[in-house]
Write an enzyme that holds these catalytic residues in place. Structure first.
Site, PDB file in Angstrom:
ATOM      1  N   CYS A   1      -8.610   0.753   1.236  1.00 44.91           N
ATOM      2  CA  CYS A   1      -7.627   0.674   0.165  1.00 44.91           C
ATOM      3  C   CYS A   1      -6.230   0.788   0.730  1.00 44.91           C
ATOM      4  CB  CYS A   1      -7.866   1.784  -0.835  1.00 44.91           C
ATOM      5  SG  CYS A   1      -6.683   1.741  -2.162  1.00 44.91           S
TER       6      CYS A   1
ATOM      7  N   ASP B   1      -0.209   9.149  -9.252  1.00 43.32           N
ATOM      8  CA  ASP B   1      -0.189   7.856  -9.945  1.00 43.32           C
ATOM      9  C   ASP B   1       1.148   7.562 -10.615  1.00 43.32           C
ATOM     10  OD1 ASP B   1      -2.737   7.329  -9.158  1.00 43.32           O
ATOM     11  OD2 ASP B   1      -3.679   7.639 -11.104  1.00 43.32           O
TER      12      ASP B   1
ATOM     13  N   ARG C   1      -5.136  -4.298 -13.998  1.00 40.13           N
ATOM     14  CA  ARG C   1      -6.237  -3.354 -13.843  1.00 40.13           C
ATOM     15  C   ARG C   1      -5.990  -2.089 -14.669  1.00 40.13           C
ATOM     16  NH1 ARG C   1      -5.983  -1.540  -8.768  1.00 40.13           N
ATOM     17  NH2 ARG C   1      -7.438  -0.088  -9.640  1.00 40.13           N
TER      18      ARG C   1
ATOM     19  N   LYS D   1      -7.302   4.782 -18.900  1.00 38.54           N
ATOM     20  CA  LYS D   1      -8.213   4.088 -17.979  1.00 38.54           C
ATOM     21  C   LYS D   1      -9.078   5.094 -17.229  1.00 38.54           C
ATOM     22  CE  LYS D   1      -6.779   2.720 -13.696  1.00 38.54           C
ATOM     23  NZ  LYS D   1      -7.662   3.186 -12.627  1.00 38.54           N
ATOM     24  N   ASN D   2      -8.439   6.138 -16.709  1.00 33.50           N
ATOM     25  CA  ASN D   2      -9.171   7.052 -15.833  1.00 33.50           C
ATOM     26  C   ASN D   2     -10.108   7.994 -16.583  1.00 33.50           C
ATOM     27  OD1 ASN D   2      -7.978   5.845 -13.701  1.00 33.50           O
ATOM     28  ND2 ASN D   2      -6.584   7.536 -13.181  1.00 33.50           N
TER      29      ASN D   2
ATOM     30  N   VAL E   1      -1.201  13.621  -1.933  1.00 36.22           N
ATOM     31  CA  VAL E   1      -2.581  13.344  -2.359  1.00 36.22           C
ATOM     32  C   VAL E   1      -3.194  12.194  -1.559  1.00 36.22           C
ATOM     33  CG1 VAL E   1      -4.057  12.724  -4.312  1.00 36.22           C
ATOM     34  CG2 VAL E   1      -2.124  14.265  -4.668  1.00 36.22           C
TER      35      VAL E   1
ATOM     36  N   ARG F   1      -9.875   6.291   1.658  1.00 37.08           N
ATOM     37  CA  ARG F   1     -10.348   7.098   0.536  1.00 37.08           C
ATOM     38  C   ARG F   1     -11.853   7.283   0.647  1.00 37.08           C
ATOM     39  NH1 ARG F   1      -7.387   4.702  -4.686  1.00 37.08           N
ATOM     40  NH2 ARG F   1      -8.152   6.624  -5.589  1.00 37.08           N
TER      41      ARG F   1
HETATM   42  C1  UD1 Z   1      -8.630   9.359  -9.249  1.00 35.51           C
HETATM   43  C2  UD1 Z   1      -7.910   8.348 -10.117  1.00 35.51           C
HETATM   44  C3  UD1 Z   1      -6.711   7.769  -9.381  1.00 35.51           C
HETATM   45  C4  UD1 Z   1      -5.804   8.893  -8.895  1.00 35.51           C
HETATM   46  C5  UD1 Z   1      -6.586   9.933  -8.128  1.00 35.51           C
HETATM   47  C6  UD1 Z   1      -5.744  11.163  -7.750  1.00 35.51           C
HETATM   48  C7  UD1 Z   1      -9.722   7.468 -11.437  1.00 35.51           C
HETATM   49  C8  UD1 Z   1     -10.597   6.308 -11.773  1.00 35.51           C
HETATM   50  N1  UD1 Z   1      -8.843   7.281 -10.454  1.00 35.51           N
HETATM   51  O1  UD1 Z   1      -9.088   8.653  -8.097  1.00 35.51           O
HETATM   52  O2  UD1 Z   1      -6.009   6.920 -10.272  1.00 35.51           O
HETATM   53  O3  UD1 Z   1      -4.812   8.359  -8.054  1.00 35.51           O
HETATM   54  O4  UD1 Z   1      -7.708  10.398  -8.894  1.00 35.51           O
HETATM   55  O5  UD1 Z   1      -5.194  11.708  -8.884  1.00 35.51           O
HETATM   56  O6  UD1 Z   1      -9.786   8.501 -12.079  1.00 35.51           O
HETATM   57  N2  UD1 Z   1     -10.974  12.385  -1.040  1.00 35.51           N
HETATM   58  C9  UD1 Z   1     -11.702  12.676   0.086  1.00 35.51           C
HETATM   59  N3  UD1 Z   1     -13.062  12.692  -0.020  1.00 35.51           N
HETATM   60  C10 UD1 Z   1     -13.714  12.463  -1.183  1.00 35.51           C
HETATM   61  C11 UD1 Z   1     -12.951  12.177  -2.319  1.00 35.51           C
HETATM   62  C12 UD1 Z   1     -11.568  12.146  -2.214  1.00 35.51           C
HETATM   63  O7  UD1 Z   1     -11.150  12.895   1.169  1.00 35.51           O
HETATM   64  O8  UD1 Z   1     -14.940  12.506  -1.221  1.00 35.51           O
HETATM   65  C13 UD1 Z   1      -9.489  12.336  -0.924  1.00 35.51           C
HETATM   66  C14 UD1 Z   1      -8.983  10.921  -1.197  1.00 35.51           C
HETATM   67  O9  UD1 Z   1      -9.032  10.146  -0.032  1.00 35.51           O
HETATM   68  C15 UD1 Z   1      -7.590  11.188  -1.673  1.00 35.51           C
HETATM   69  C16 UD1 Z   1      -7.725  12.509  -2.425  1.00 35.51           C
HETATM   70  O10 UD1 Z   1      -8.932  13.104  -1.962  1.00 35.51           O
HETATM   71  O11 UD1 Z   1      -6.724  11.360  -0.580  1.00 35.51           O
HETATM   72  C17 UD1 Z   1      -7.766  12.363  -3.926  1.00 35.51           C
HETATM   73  O12 UD1 Z   1      -8.856  11.556  -4.290  1.00 35.51           O
HETATM   74  P1  UD1 Z   1      -9.629  11.705  -5.673  1.00 35.51           P
HETATM   75  O13 UD1 Z   1      -9.085  12.855  -6.446  1.00 35.51           O
HETATM   76  O14 UD1 Z   1     -11.085  11.687  -5.391  1.00 35.51           O
HETATM   77  O15 UD1 Z   1      -9.214  10.367  -6.379  1.00 35.51           O
HETATM   78  P2  UD1 Z   1     -10.148   9.333  -7.124  1.00 35.51           P
HETATM   79  O16 UD1 Z   1     -11.166  10.048  -7.946  1.00 35.51           O
HETATM   80  O17 UD1 Z   1     -10.583   8.271  -6.210  1.00 35.51           O
END
Ligand code: UD1
Length: 435
Positions: free
Chosen positions: A118, A306, A398, A23-24, A328, A123
């Site tokens: 969320c 995850d 999902r 999915k990701n 995380v 996030r």
């Molecule tokens: C992706 C995955 C999700 C997984 C996550 C961490 C997809 C579609 N989803 O989500 O399943 O749980 O990686 O492995 O690939 N953060 C910030 N600012 C930002 C972006 C992120 O503070 O601009 C923080 C988030 O709040 C979170 C952490 O960084 O605490 C990790 O987020 P991120 O790696 O961005 O996860 P996603 O890409 O949303």
């Protein structure tokens, strides 16, 4: 109407299932198609999931033609596309924000409502926006929506404060047409990132990424039609391996890339699980009760957040105590109260869960509060001695294709039933839009 899953647990799972496409990886690869003009992207091994269909609808709403059948997807992008994303689709799924980088690179502008709150913690997308600003975009927040525009992005050095998966993907896609060289530092190193890199390269982008956390992109003027293949879903594969472990069964998952799941395999080995690993299959053998272990979730190649709920479900019935630290996401422990309803003994102290192993779990009515929490409840339901009813299956759909069919093929006694309208349960519906 939502449905519920009934699981009559207590039977060891036995048999073989094939891992679905990730999915990701599918979501960013689909978003990358927006970088094309009058050309197309053919993607194979795409899982048929709610999130994938939401992304397909989002691309259609922007003007793409998307055909999807039998795990093959064909996305064709016309000369002109829209740069304004509909808020209903963006609010459904956090990963919708992955279209921001491609739209800005391709159209010079984008309007995107901020993804909603969320249940697995706040996030933000500040790292995405900070990186795009550094590349020359002007970004304003107007009534809760990101309004971004640029006369042309340019390269430079961008250091990510945290190796965010989504920010790495968005910035990489934005940099494909940026002037000169973009160097992204402290990037995410998840296998899904490399799947996107390969796809962009096959479209004509010039990208160097060797898995060290530095990605170099040389801007090009245009891309061309291409094909991409999605990697196996390591989280789905591990969910079935953990279900095998929790039921003392013998489960083989085929079509996996074992080094993508090293962190789980090492932890299971430490917990005393017997496994056979070949180049593309993992079998977990009956191993008796696991031993308690400690772990901390980290960006890849660390233990994936995850999988934290699912391994916690398996460790609830281990011998001894396990200590699980979530580093995380904030508050990714909503499954704990549901597991405790089933007889687990889990205490939360800040971002740490202390799991005291119990002899057995008992069935209960439980609510899936997000995708992976739902998967954890399925594992605990399979291990429990009697019937468990899991509500809000939409979350599970999902990210897991045909979960009930796969479980049945492993001998599980599961059934999908219509969920009665129940004020109490409905009121527990979460607002999580991403795993
Ligand atoms: C992706 C995955 C999700 C997984 C996550 C961490 C997809 C579609 N989803 O989500 O399943 O749980 O990686 O492995 O690939 N953060 C910030 N600012 C930002 C972006 C992120 O503070 O601009 C923080 C988030 O709040 C979170 C952490 O960084 O605490 C990790 O987020 P991120 O790696 O961005 O996860 P996603 O890409 O949303």
């Amino acid at each position: 109407m939502d449905s519920k899953m009934r699981i009559n647990g207590g039977k060891p799972l036995m048999g073989t299932v094939e891992a679905q496409g990730a999915k990701n990886a599918s979501l960013p690869v689909m978003a990358a198609a927006l970088l094309l003009k009058n050309s197309s992207l053919r993607i194979s091994r795409v899982p048929n999931l709610l999130d994938v269909n939401t992304m397909a609808d989002l691309l259609r709403s922007l003007g793409a033609r998307v055909l999807f059948s039998d795990h093959e997807m064909f996305i064709s992008i016309p000369d002109e596309i829209s740069w304004e994303t509909p808020s209903d689709l963006v609010r459904k799924m956090r990963a919708s924000s992955l279209v921001l980088g491609p739209l800005l690179a391709r159209c010079g502008r984008a309007i995107m409502p901020l993804p909603g709150g969320c249940s697995i913690g706040s996030r933000p997308i500040d790292l995405h926006l900070k990186g795009l600003t550094k590349m020359g975009a002007t970004i304003e927040l107007v009534h809760g929506a990101v309004h971004a525009h640029t006369k042309g992005l340019s390269g430079g050095r961008i250091y990510l404060d945290f190796p965010s998966v989504g920010a790495t993907e968005n910035l990489m896609m934005a940099a494909v047409f940026a002037k000169g060289e973009t160097v992204l530092e402290n990037t995410a190193r998840e296998p899904e990132i490399l799947n996107l890199v390969e796809t962009l390269r096959s479209m004509g982008a010039i990208i160097e990424a060797d898995g060290t956390g530095v990605i170099r992109i040389q801007g090009v003027d245009s891309l061309h039609s291409a094909e991409s293949r999605i990697i196996p879903d390591r989280i789905e594969a591990c969910t079935y391996i953990l279900a095998g472990a929790a039921t003392n069964g013998e489960v083989t998952v085929t079509g996996v890339i074992p080094n993508h799941i090293d962190s789980l395999l090492a932890k299971l080995e430490e917990a005393g699980a017997q496994m056979t690993v070949t180049h593309d299959e993992v079998t977990i053998h009956p191993s008796g009760r696991l031993k308690g272990v400690s772990l901390k979730t980290l960006p890849y190649p660390g233990f994936p957040t995850d999988l934290q709920p699912q391994i916690m479900a398996s460790l609830c019935i281990a011998q001894g105590t396990s200590v699980i630290q979530e580093s995380v996401f904030q508050s990714r422990f909503l499954h704990v109260s549901e597991l405790n309803k089933m007889g687990a003994k889990i205490d939360i102290q800040g971002n740490t869960a202390i799991v005291s192993g119990v002899d057995r779990l008992t069935g209960a009515d439980v609510v899936a509060t997000d995708l992976r929490a739902g998967a954890a409840l399925v594992i605990s339901g399979l291990a429990a001695g009697d019937s468990t009813y899991i509500y809000h299956l939409g979350h599970i759909r999902r990210g897991y294709e045909d979960m009930e069919e796969k479980l049945k093929s492993l001998g599980a006694d599961v059934e999908i039933l219509p969920a009665e309208i129940d004020g109490t349960r409905e009121s527990q519906s979460s607002v999580c839009r991403e795993s």
